[in-house]
Design an enzyme around this catalytic site. Structure first.
Site, short mmCIF file in Angstrom:
data_model
loop_
_atom_site.label_atom_id
_atom_site.label_comp_id
_atom_site.label_asym_id
_atom_site.label_seq_id
_atom_site.Cartn_x
_atom_site.Cartn_y
_atom_site.Cartn_z
N ASP A 18 0.91 -1.21 -0.04
CA ASP A 18 -0.47 0.24 0.01
C ASP A 18 0.85 1.37 -0.32
O ASP A 18 1.96 1.19 0.99
CB ASP A 18 -0.92 -0.30 1.40
CG ASP A 18 -2.53 0.42 1.08
OD1 ASP A 18 -2.71 1.78 -0.09
OD2 ASP A 18 -2.64 1.19 2.59
N ASN A 20 1.75 3.44 -2.86
CA ASN A 20 1.43 4.06 -4.55
C ASN A 20 1.63 5.25 -4.67
O ASN A 20 1.95 6.44 -5.23
CB ASN A 20 1.05 2.54 -5.26
CG ASN A 20 2.49 1.41 -5.55
OD1 ASN A 20 2.73 1.49 -4.58
ND2 ASN A 20 1.61 0.88 -5.92
N TRP A 23 2.56 8.25 -2.58
CA TRP A 23 4.11 7.94 -3.14
C TRP A 23 4.41 8.69 -4.41
O TRP A 23 5.06 10.08 -4.67
CB TRP A 23 4.89 6.82 -3.73
CG TRP A 23 6.34 6.75 -3.90
CD1 TRP A 23 7.59 6.89 -2.90
CD2 TRP A 23 6.71 6.95 -5.00
NE1 TRP A 23 8.69 6.90 -3.40
CE2 TRP A 23 8.46 7.19 -4.83
CE3 TRP A 23 5.96 7.95 -6.08
CZ2 TRP A 23 8.67 7.50 -6.01
CZ3 TRP A 23 6.97 7.78 -7.08
CH2 TRP A 23 8.74 7.77 -7.05
N ARG A 31 -0.95 9.01 -9.69
CA ARG A 31 -0.83 8.41 -8.87
C ARG A 31 -0.43 6.89 -9.56
O ARG A 31 -0.06 6.12 -8.86
CB ARG A 31 -2.99 7.76 -8.39
CG ARG A 31 -2.92 9.10 -7.21
CD ARG A 31 -4.97 7.81 -7.19
NE ARG A 31 -4.88 6.68 -6.26
CZ ARG A 31 -4.48 6.25 -5.41
NH1 ARG A 31 -3.88 7.70 -4.58
NH2 ARG A 31 -4.28 5.45 -4.94
N GLU A 65 -12.11 -4.47 -3.74
CA GLU A 65 -12.82 -3.85 -3.59
C GLU A 65 -12.15 -2.50 -4.70
O GLU A 65 -12.84 -1.53 -4.72
CB GLU A 65 -12.77 -3.12 -2.51
CG GLU A 65 -14.01 -3.93 -1.39
CD GLU A 65 -13.01 -5.29 -0.94
OE1 GLU A 65 -11.56 -5.43 -0.85
OE2 GLU A 65 -14.17 -6.05 -0.90
N ASN A 66 -10.95 -2.83 -5.38
CA ASN A 66 -10.26 -2.05 -6.34
C ASN A 66 -10.69 -1.71 -7.41
O ASN A 66 -11.01 -0.25 -8.43
CB ASN A 66 -8.65 -2.30 -6.05
CG ASN A 66 -7.93 -2.06 -4.73
OD1 ASN A 66 -6.87 -2.95 -5.00
ND2 ASN A 66 -8.01 -0.78 -3.91
N ARG A 190 -4.87 -2.25 8.55
CA ARG A 190 -5.62 -3.12 9.17
C ARG A 190 -5.87 -4.11 7.95
O ARG A 190 -4.42 -3.63 7.18
CB ARG A 190 -6.87 -1.80 8.11
CG ARG A 190 -6.53 -1.06 7.18
CD ARG A 190 -7.62 -0.36 6.80
NE ARG A 190 -7.42 0.55 5.88
CZ ARG A 190 -7.80 1.40 5.65
NH1 ARG A 190 -8.06 2.84 7.03
NH2 ARG A 190 -7.15 2.90 4.76
#
Ligand code: IPE
Ligand code: IPE
Ligand code: MG
Length: 243
Positions: A18, A20, A23, A31, A65-66, A190
């Site tokens: 997680d 990216n 960053w 993104r 979910e992505n 999480r």
């Protein structure tokens, strides 16, 4: 509990990759640049884990979910996956990497499904390390599909007879040991619907480091931390001392 569950080197590392997007955004870039940078580091990570003797590495690449993300981000992620299979699999296969993809791959574009299948078949006898990519994966999906597959394999069995071991035989991770060390980069603490069943007794390592910055030194730090944990699996310390 497997024979070396108490070993100081994890047999199975799972990573929620997680951070990216953040960053890239910190650098005023889209993104998607973060996703490309994040994917670029995976090959070196796999090779170094294999060198250290870690037998199973499972990476969370795309959750069920992505799909709810903006369409251009989803298609960039799909594109990176195809590119990865095209560009890096040759070198990884030569290094003895066995690739496995877990998740509802039927939801992916046909070309990607074909490439996934080809890479899995081409590497199925490799033994240095099993690299499992969780794509369109959700821990809740995995448990439900396991129940359905168990029923399909045992049409006349009564569900009252179903045991944990039997159900585990139908999880997407069948044949792999449970997760010893679960790493999440990017600062959140999480699970985000990753390996819910398989991480039941995993040691949880959370770091603020964003995924594209998670380099070899960070891996070593996580392994050092892991080596200092006392895993009890429900026992008491005096019992563990005797194992
Ligand atoms: C993880 O990075 C990669 C995927 C979920 C595919 P993110 O894209 O979630 O990055 P952040 O959390 O927004 O920084
Ligand atoms: C988890 O990251 C999924 C992957 C790394 C593939 P997310 O960025 O989707 O998780 P949440 O939404 O912050 O929980
Ligand atoms: Mg995220």
């Amino acid at each position: 509990m497997s024979a070396n569950s108490f070993s100081t080197l994890p047999q199975h590392i799972a990573i929620i990759m997680d951070g990216n997007g953040r960053w890239a955004q910190k650098r005023h870039m889209p993104r998607t640049v973060g996703h490309a940078k994040g994917a670029a580091g995976v090959k070196a990570l796999v090779e170094s884990c294999a060198e250290k003797g870690i037998k199973y590495l499972t990476l969370f690449a795309f959750s069920t979910e992505n799909w709810k993300r903006p369409a251009d981000e989803v298609s960039t992620l799909m594109g990176l996956f195809v590119q990865y299979l095209e560009k890096e699999m040759g070198a990884l296969a030569a290094a003895g990497v066995r690739l496995k993809v877990i998740g509802d791959v039927a939801g992916f574009p046909a070309e990607l499904q074909t490439r996934i299948h080809a890479a899995e078949v081409a590497t199925q006898n490799n033994q240095a390390i099993t690299l499992t990519v969780a794509a369109n994966y959700g821990g809740q999906w995995d448990v439900v599909q396991a129940v359905k597959n168990w029923q399909a394999a045992n049409p006349s069995a009564d569900v009252a007879s179903l045991t944990q071991d039997q159900l585990a035989q139908h999880l997407s991770t069948v044949g792999m040991p449970d997760v010893d060390l679960l790493i999440r980069t990017g600062g959140e603490q999480r699970i985000s619907n990753f390996l819910l069943w398989q991480a039941a007794y995993a040691e949880l390592y959370f770091t603020d480091v964003l995924w594209p910055d998670f380099d070899q030194a960070q891996v070593d730090h996580a392994l050092h931390w892991y080596a200092q944990r006392t895993r009890r699996f429900g026992l008491i310390n005096e019992q563990i001392a005797r194992i």
